[in-house]
Each structure stands twice: as structure tokens, then as C-alpha cells.
Design a protein around this motif. Sequence first.
Motif, PDB file in Angstrom:
ATOM      1  N   MET A  32      12.097  40.425  98.847  1.00 11.18           N
ATOM      2  CA  MET A  32      13.239  40.454  97.940  1.00 11.18           C
ATOM      3  C   MET A  32      13.419  39.089  97.268  1.00 11.18           C
ATOM      4  SD  MET A  32      16.124  42.543 100.102  1.00 11.18           S
ATOM      5  CE  MET A  32      15.984  44.313 100.400  1.00 11.18           C
ATOM      6  N   PRO A  33      13.703  39.060  95.972  1.00 16.47           N
ATOM      7  CA  PRO A  33      13.936  37.770  95.306  1.00 16.47           C
ATOM      8  C   PRO A  33      15.005  36.926  95.977  1.00 16.47           C
ATOM      9  CG  PRO A  33      13.644  39.491  93.673  1.00 16.47           C
ATOM     10  CD  PRO A  33      13.679  40.182  95.006  1.00 16.47           C
ATOM     11  N   ILE A  34      16.025  37.558  96.532  1.00 18.48           N
ATOM     12  CA  ILE A  34      17.085  36.762  97.149  1.00 18.48           C
ATOM     13  C   ILE A  34      16.590  36.109  98.430  1.00 18.48           C
ATOM     14  CG2 ILE A  34      18.121  38.612  98.564  1.00 18.48           C
ATOM     15  CD1 ILE A  34      20.863  37.412  97.658  1.00 18.48           C
ATOM     16  N   SER A  35      15.646  36.743  99.137  1.00 19.77           N
ATOM     17  CA  SER A  35      15.058  36.122 100.326  1.00 19.77           C
ATOM     18  C   SER A  35      14.152  34.962  99.930  1.00 19.77           C
ATOM     19  CB  SER A  35      14.269  37.162 101.122  1.00 19.77           C
ATOM     20  OG  SER A  35      15.109  38.125 101.690  1.00 19.77           O
ATOM     21  N   LYS A  36      13.385  35.148  98.854  1.00 18.30           N
ATOM     22  CA  LYS A  36      12.536  34.055  98.371  1.00 18.30           C
ATOM     23  C   LYS A  36      13.392  32.862  97.970  1.00 18.30           C
ATOM     24  CE  LYS A  36       8.942  37.209  96.706  1.00 18.30           C
ATOM     25  NZ  LYS A  36       8.206  37.715  95.518  1.00 18.30           N
ATOM     26  N   LEU A  37      14.515  33.152  97.317  1.00 21.60           N
ATOM     27  CA  LEU A  37      15.435  32.079  96.945  1.00 21.60           C
ATOM     28  C   LEU A  37      15.979  31.397  98.196  1.00 21.60           C
ATOM     29  CD1 LEU A  37      17.125  30.486  94.921  1.00 21.60           C
ATOM     30  CD2 LEU A  37      18.788  32.369  94.936  1.00 21.60           C
ATOM     31  N   GLY A  38      16.298  32.190  99.224  1.00 19.01           N
ATOM     32  CA  GLY A  38      16.810  31.624 100.465  1.00 19.01           C
ATOM     33  C   GLY A  38      15.821  30.661 101.098  1.00 19.01           C
ATOM     34  N   ARG A  39      14.546  31.043 101.142  1.00 17.47           N
ATOM     35  CA  ARG A  39      13.542  30.159 101.746  1.00 17.47           C
ATOM     36  C   ARG A  39      13.360  28.888 100.915  1.00 17.47           C
ATOM     37  NH1 ARG A  39      11.194  35.283 102.441  1.00 17.47           N
ATOM     38  NH2 ARG A  39       9.699  35.023 100.733  1.00 17.47           N
ATOM     39  N   ALA A  40      13.340  29.054  99.590  1.00 12.43           N
ATOM     40  CA  ALA A  40      13.183  27.881  98.725  1.00 12.43           C
ATOM     41  C   ALA A  40      14.375  26.939  98.866  1.00 12.43           C
ATOM     42  CB  ALA A  40      13.017  28.328  97.274  1.00 12.43           C
ATOM     43  N   PHE A  41      15.580  27.505  98.921  1.00 13.31           N
ATOM     44  CA  PHE A  41      16.790  26.688  99.035  1.00 13.31           C
ATOM     45  C   PHE A  41      16.825  25.985 100.387  1.00 13.31           C
ATOM     46  CE2 PHE A  41      21.685  26.801  98.272  1.00 13.31           C
ATOM     47  CZ  PHE A  41      21.661  25.428  98.076  1.00 13.31           C
ATOM     48  N   LEU A  42      16.425  26.684 101.436  1.00 18.77           N
ATOM     49  CA  LEU A  42      16.410  26.093 102.772  1.00 18.77           C
ATOM     50  C   LEU A  42      15.453  24.902 102.811  1.00 18.77           C
ATOM     51  CD1 LEU A  42      17.395  26.261 105.678  1.00 18.77           C
ATOM     52  CD2 LEU A  42      15.631  27.972 106.129  1.00 18.77           C
ATOM     53  N   ALA A  43      14.262  25.094 102.256  1.00 20.25           N
ATOM     54  CA  ALA A  43      13.282  24.008 102.239  1.00 20.25           C
ATOM     55  C   ALA A  43      13.773  22.834 101.397  1.00 20.25           C
ATOM     56  CB  ALA A  43      11.948  24.526 101.701  1.00 20.25           C
ATOM     57  N   TRP A  44      14.366  23.122 100.240  1.00 18.77           N
ATOM     58  CA  TRP A  44      14.845  22.054  99.355  1.00 18.77           C
ATOM     59  C   TRP A  44      15.982  21.277 100.001  1.00 18.77           C
ATOM     60  CZ3 TRP A  44      19.561  20.981  97.050  1.00 18.77           C
ATOM     61  CH2 TRP A  44      19.539  19.998  96.058  1.00 18.77           C
ATOM     62  N   THR A  45      16.918  21.975 100.626  1.00 21.48           N
ATOM     63  CA  THR A  45      18.085  21.312 101.220  1.00 21.48           C
ATOM     64  C   THR A  45      17.678  20.371 102.342  1.00 21.48           C
ATOM     65  OG1 THR A  45      19.430  23.258 100.695  1.00 21.48           O
ATOM     66  CG2 THR A  45      20.338  21.715 102.286  1.00 21.48           C
ATOM     67  N   LEU A  46      16.594  20.704 103.035  1.00 21.49           N
ATOM     68  CA  LEU A  46      16.154  19.874 104.150  1.00 21.49           C
ATOM     69  C   LEU A  46      15.144  18.804 103.721  1.00 21.49           C
ATOM     70  CD1 LEU A  46      15.859  22.662 106.838  1.00 21.49           C
ATOM     71  CD2 LEU A  46      17.570  20.846 106.747  1.00 21.49           C
ATOM     72  N   THR A  47      14.832  18.740 102.429  1.00 21.07           N
ATOM     73  CA  THR A  47      13.913  17.706 101.923  1.00 21.07           C
ATOM     74  C   THR A  47      14.588  16.929 100.796  1.00 21.07           C
ATOM     75  OG1 THR A  47      12.858  19.417 100.541  1.00 21.07           O
ATOM     76  CG2 THR A  47      11.808  18.878 102.654  1.00 21.07           C
ATOM     77  N   GLU A  48      14.346  17.346  99.536  1.00 19.10           N
ATOM     78  CA  GLU A  48      14.921  16.620  98.401  1.00 19.10           C
ATOM     79  C   GLU A  48      16.444  16.592  98.425  1.00 19.10           C
ATOM     80  OE1 GLU A  48      11.422  18.820  96.358  1.00 19.10           O
ATOM     81  OE2 GLU A  48      12.476  18.923  98.270  1.00 19.10           O
ATOM     82  N   GLY A  49      17.066  17.675  98.893  1.00 16.30           N
ATOM     83  CA  GLY A  49      18.521  17.741  98.871  1.00 16.30           C
ATOM     84  C   GLY A  49      19.202  17.145 100.083  1.00 16.30           C
ATOM     85  N   LYS A  50      18.413  16.660 101.027  1.00 17.12           N
ATOM     86  CA  LYS A  50      18.992  16.207 102.301  1.00 17.12           C
ATOM     87  C   LYS A  50      19.975  15.057 102.113  1.00 17.12           C
ATOM     88  CE  LYS A  50      17.533  15.689 107.071  1.00 17.12           C
ATOM     89  NZ  LYS A  50      16.368  15.742 107.990  1.00 17.12           N
ATOM     90  N   ASN A  51      19.584  14.073 101.312  1.00 16.60           N
ATOM     91  CA  ASN A  51      20.465  12.918 101.100  1.00 16.60           C
ATOM     92  C   ASN A  51      21.608  13.226 100.137  1.00 16.60           C
ATOM     93  OD1 ASN A  51      18.989  11.165 102.808  1.00 16.60           O
ATOM     94  ND2 ASN A  51      17.485  10.806 101.164  1.00 16.60           N
ATOM     95  N   LEU A  52      21.441  14.267  99.314  1.00 16.17           N
ATOM     96  CA  LEU A  52      22.479  14.605  98.340  1.00 16.17           C
ATOM     97  C   LEU A  52      23.681  15.283  98.989  1.00 16.17           C
ATOM     98  CD1 LEU A  52      20.193  16.003  95.482  1.00 16.17           C
ATOM     99  CD2 LEU A  52      21.191  13.716  95.669  1.00 16.17           C
TER     100      LEU A  52
END
Length: 594
Positions: A182-202
Amino acid sequence: MAKKKKKQKPKQGHPARLQEGVVSLDRVKVGRGLDALTPQFVRWFSENRDDPELALMVLAAVRETLGIYAEVVGLDKVTDFDPPKLLAVLSSMIEFEEAENPDAADNGLGTMIYMAWADYVEFLRDAGLWEREAESLEWFRKSLEAQDPFAGDDGIDENDEIDEIMASDEASQAALAEIAAMPISKLGRAFLAWTLTEGKNLWASLPASEFLETAAIALADQLPPEVHESRRGLMVAVVLSALESVSAIKLPEQGKPERGVTYEDIMQHEDADSFEPNFYFIQACLDSLLEKPEGGDDASLEAWGLAAFWIVEGIEGNPHRVADPRDDQWSPKVWETAHVRMHELRVLGLIEDGEAYSVPTIVRLAITDVEQDLLDEDEFDDTDLDAMFGPDDDEPKRLKRETPYTGKVLQLKLTLKDAKPPIWRRVLVPMDLNLGDLHDIIQASFDWYDGHLHSFYEGGFGGTSYGPEIDDMDYQKNEAETLVSSLLQQEKDRLDYLYDFGDNWEVRIDVEKILDADGGQLPRCTGGRRMAPMEDSGGIGGWEAKLDILDDPTDPEYEEVQDWLSNFGYEEEYEIDPAYFNKDEVNAHLEFEF
């Protein structure tokens, strides 16, 4: 996560029986810890449960099973354990007992244990005794409820279906594959990965709203392109909330985000045991997306009710057809907004693609409250019900003029962009109408049913946008408050109009002349050329392709396109004539509207 194991006899016996007759130090530690909590637990149980006499039985079940966990895993305190490992031990123990003694299953051994632990977990939460992250305890509580058949709604068969899926590795993997795609699951995985990397300090440095805006920009490639720009921040907010609710991520008020206990289940989504957190992630997203709007106007509530009704119809196997004409009890704005809601669910993978709003099985099982919210009349007062289903007596959308219009009239040419041969309409429009009225004129002129979003643009596409007042749509100006004459005042003035953000029908609006009213019908069509493309035909390219297929009965897609036409009420023998145009039919529509 609990490991689902084959129901077979273990070769070495259950850990609880390896030292039968011997009381281990681990069990002694568990017993002493629970003895110290017993008075407090009994008081809590008396205040929160119907039968306080069961309190000691609950603690006895917890004592036995926590003792087994302590022997297998190790334990320092009865208020500090590893929820995923404990759930695995409970599952393994119950399966072993049921394999050894079939009567245990018939007597509800598993249910008793899961219910006892659900009570103990709530006690730890309410008493503030839990010594690990609150998210991990909440995950454990939800996992226990998923195992307990009495934790859900009374008599709901969906729980049985979910239990059957969870009981089978093959069924769990199949359902997990459906969710993961599902696109919403793909978005969830991408958001999870981003939040714990590039978005971690933000996370700690930005306000929540700015963090979500930044995330929406960073994840633009992962968001379905059909999601309107004004809704993208909301989409990532829904996904982030769902990830946190299933304990895939920890979001401290101070500090950086960290992995949660179900992080691997969400990211890897390969093992059958990962089904549960992924299922509950979808459920959490649906709960947010289908939530009854608070503080909106009547039209927003009405559109929510209509979309919810279509979802219920889909659940019951009678899905609403997308191309069905608008029911007169719903205003064009409500009808359009409801379709917007459904289209958004569709591009996220929560509604099936096709000619009707069909609900995927896994989504049907995950939807927890939309049907109940819709049908529970105690939730709504008379104003709410009127907004959702219309007043008892139908009211016209706009009042008819009592006296003929005598002011200036715009002669407009409406040209459908990219259509070859050209498709256009010429209409006379009173200058006292607003852009919302002009929208209705365009819809009638092209024989569209007003089932999608639209917007006007001043200064070309990308200029100042005008649209209806719809929650979460970021139009710059309200079309209902903007007179046509404020934008179109003289010959060669121009506006652009976009309808259906999926098919993208672009109409150029040009002022040809400024006329005096002649006492005739207004607005009215005075000319045009060719049949307008039909709704949901895939844009200009899709429409032209369908016309080519209909010209060739030997085309392999001919029957499919004929079936598509039948959904609009056309009989099989009806022949589409793209050159057809009849201004009298357009004027009949305009007279009805105005």
C-alpha cells in the motif's frame, strides 16, 4: 512480536516443567515482588473492574506466567520486563499447553492468561509503576487485546477473521504483503527511515508544524502525486502519529527520535510475525483519516457523512460507483468533497482502484469505528443530521431571479486545453455571478457531474488560486466571495480552470465580448463544438484512446471499454459520437441550475 509456532510437542519440554518440583530463585523473586504489590493491585481492581473478587486470580495467573518468563529470560523487577519477549513466552507456553492438553484450549486457557495480563498492564500504567518507556507498555497492551477475543466490540466477526490470519503463517504473510504494497505503508517506511536519519536533529530544533512541513518536502517523491499539496503536511502527520502509536518510533519531547520496539517489523515486513504491527499501523492511519471533523461547517460534516456512507456500502459489498450522477439531496460542494475524501483514500491504497469504491479486505478488518460513528445517532444532534443527510424538505442550491437581469453580460469562450479537434463552448454569463456559479456553468457546459476538486487561476496556472471553502484545501481565495466581474472586466481578459486533479481537465476562459442583457435565459450557451470527454476517462489522452478502441471492435480492450461505458448508463448498442454537440441540452442543464 509473538512468534507463531507450529502446534507440535516440543522435544525438550516446556521451560516451566524442566525443573518440576523445584522452586527457582527467579520464581521466588517474582512471588515477593507481586506480594508487595497485592494490596495496591486489589484496590485498583476493585475500582476498575466489575468483580473485585477476581483480583487474586488475576495475580495468580500473572505470578505463574511471569515466573516462567523470569526463568527463561531473566527478571529484576515485576514492574520491568521486555514486552516482546514476554509476549513470545506467553504465546509459546499457551501453544505448548494446548498441544499437550486439548482441554486447555476448550477451557479458554489462552484467553484467561491474556485477560489477566491486560489487567496487570493497565494497573502498571495507571499506578505509574512501569519502569520502561510508556510506548512499549502501550504496544504490549494493544497486542494483548488483539489476542483476547473479549477485548473488542461485542459480536463483531472481524476479530475472528483477524485471529484466523494471525494463527496462520501463510495467511499472515499474504496479508502482510498486501499491507506492505500500500502507498501509505511505503510512505510510513520512508518517513520512519527519514525521521531517524536526516530528520533526527530537526525533531528537537523545529516546532512540530515546521518539522512536518520539512518532512513533506523531503518525502515528496514518496507521497502519491495525486495528494494535493495542501494535504501533504496532514498526510505525514497521520503517518507519524500511527508510527508512534504502534511503537515503531519514540518521539521524546526533549531529545532525538529513537527506534521503537516494532521498528524492525515495520521496516523489514517479511516475517509473518510482523503482520500485527503493520496491521495496527494501517488501523491507526484509518482512525485518523476517517475521524469525524470537529469544528467544521455543515458542508464538511455532510461530506464526511457521505464518504463514510460510501465506505459502509463498500464494506457491505455494495460499493458506490464513482461515475454515478450526483444525488439531488447533496449539494455539488458536498458531493465533490466526499469524492475528494474517497480519492485520497484510494491513492493511499485504502480503497481499491476501479469503477467503484470497493474496500480491501484488510482495510475492512482494520476499520474500527466509521460505521458505528455513522449509525450511532446519539453522536449527532438535529443540526448534524441535517448537515449529513439534508433537511426534511429539499432546498434549492440558489434562489431563482425574481426579475430579469438587466446588467452587463460576459460572452465567454470555454476551450478545453489539448483537445484535437478543438472542444469548446460559448456562454453568456451575468457579471453579478461569482466564481462558484461559473464553476457550475462550466460543469453544465461540458456535461460533467461535479464529482472532483476544481480551482480557478488568475494569471495562468500557478497564479492566484480560487476554490470552494473545503477543509484542508489551501486555496488562496474563496470562489464564492469573488465576483466574476472582479476578474473578467473587458475583452481578452482570461482565467484558467482546472477540474479533477487526477484527469486534469484544463479549461481556458476568454472574454470575447461585453454585451447588454437581451431578456433571454441567463446564463445560456450560444454555441460549441464536439462532445466533451466523459468523466474519469483518464484525461485527454485517455479519452482519445478510448475513442480509438471503440472504433475497433477487434481491439483486445474493446469489451473492457464497453463495460466502462455501461457504468454511465449507456447500452451496449449505443455508439459514442465525438462530433456530437447540442446547445439545447446544455441550456436545459443551465436552466435547471439557475
